[in-house]
Design a protein around this motif. Structure first.
Motif: not given
Lengths: 159, 106
Positions: A112-120, A124-127
């Motif tokens: 969860v943390g990696a997917a949330t902070l990755g775009p920051v 990367e853009s969340p889908t």
């Protein structure tokens, strides 16, 4: 593979578990003498440490990403520190929490943390699918936190 | 070969969790070293597997296989039997992590 520094405790604990009255205590030989059961306080602290371990795991993932295959020295060093921290915190939490639950929560919070902070931090853009799966994981984590109680308290015993 | 690399990475990831549990907050040197070594070598073999695997698929298989193995061995070796509610929660989290990774965001 199996370390032999401590042969007495390397034996699987299934054999000695019958000697303890409380099935919720994961490692009866390590429990403080004064507290034969995992108290709610202790379990709550273990969950906090477990979430912390997930946070360190996120730091590790981001640092590995920044190290570009461990070619950037500074980020590589940060990655090693987070690697040690996440496993240390996991080990502390697993003194109290069952390993199956602990691993799922560790991997879940890390994801969860990696997917949330990755775009920051990265481009990367969340889908929508990402958001949906994050919701599934978070629901499972909350469910596990609520389910991780050693003994169901009997409400009629309260008074 | 990539399936073999992935299998080794799964076994080592299971070893990470089990030895972290045995290490008791890194108070037992032998289990602590086992935890750190398995973690490092697991990462190495996973990266080898991901050279040929699709990254999302590789991660998803790795996490879910390790999660199942840890639950089973935690029960067999440590006597940590889990009730249906806990198993359901673990399954939801693992499916969520696998789904996230397959969707390309893991």
């Amino acid at each position: 593979m199996a370390p032999d520094n401590d042969p007495g405790t390397a034996v699987p604990h299934a054999a000695v578990r019958g000697t303890t009255a409380d099935p919720a205590t994961p490692h009866p030989d390590e429990t403080d003498p004064g507290t034969p059961t995992a108290t709610p306080d202790r379990r709550g602290r273990a969950w906090l440490v477990l979430l912390l371990a997930g946070g360190f795991e996120v730091g590790y993932a981001l640092a590995v990403g920044g190290s570009e295959g461990f070619t950037v020295a500074s980020w590589s060093a940060v990655a090693v520190v987070f690697f040690l921290l996440t496993l240390f915190a996991l080990s502390v939490a697993l003194r109290t929490i069952d390993v199956g639950i602990g691993y799922a929560v560790w991997a879940g919070t890390g994801a969860v943390g990696a997917a949330t902070l990755g775009p920051v931090f990265f481009d990367e853009s969340p889908t929508l699918a990402t958001a949906g799966w994050l919701a599934v994981i978070i629901a499972g984590l909350v469910w596990l936190k609520l389910a991780d109680r050693p003994v169901e308290p009997d409400p009629t015993d309260r008074l | 070969m990539h399936w073999l690399f992935l299998a080794v990475a799964v076994v080592l990831e299971i070893a990470v969790a089990l030895s972290a549990s045995r290490a008791q907050g890194f108070t037992r040197p032998g289990w602590t070293i086992t935890t750190l070594l398995s973690g490092a070598v697991a990462t190495y073999f996973l990266s080898l597997a991901l050279l040929t695997f699709d990254v999302g698929v590789g991660y998803a298989v790795w996490t879910s296989a390790a999660g199942v193995g840890i639950v089973v061995l935690g029960s067999v070796l440590f006597g940590q039997s889990l009730n249906v509610r806990k198993l359901l929660g673990i399954a939801v989290v693992i499916v969520g992590v696998a789904g996230l990774q397959l969707s390309g965001a893991g």
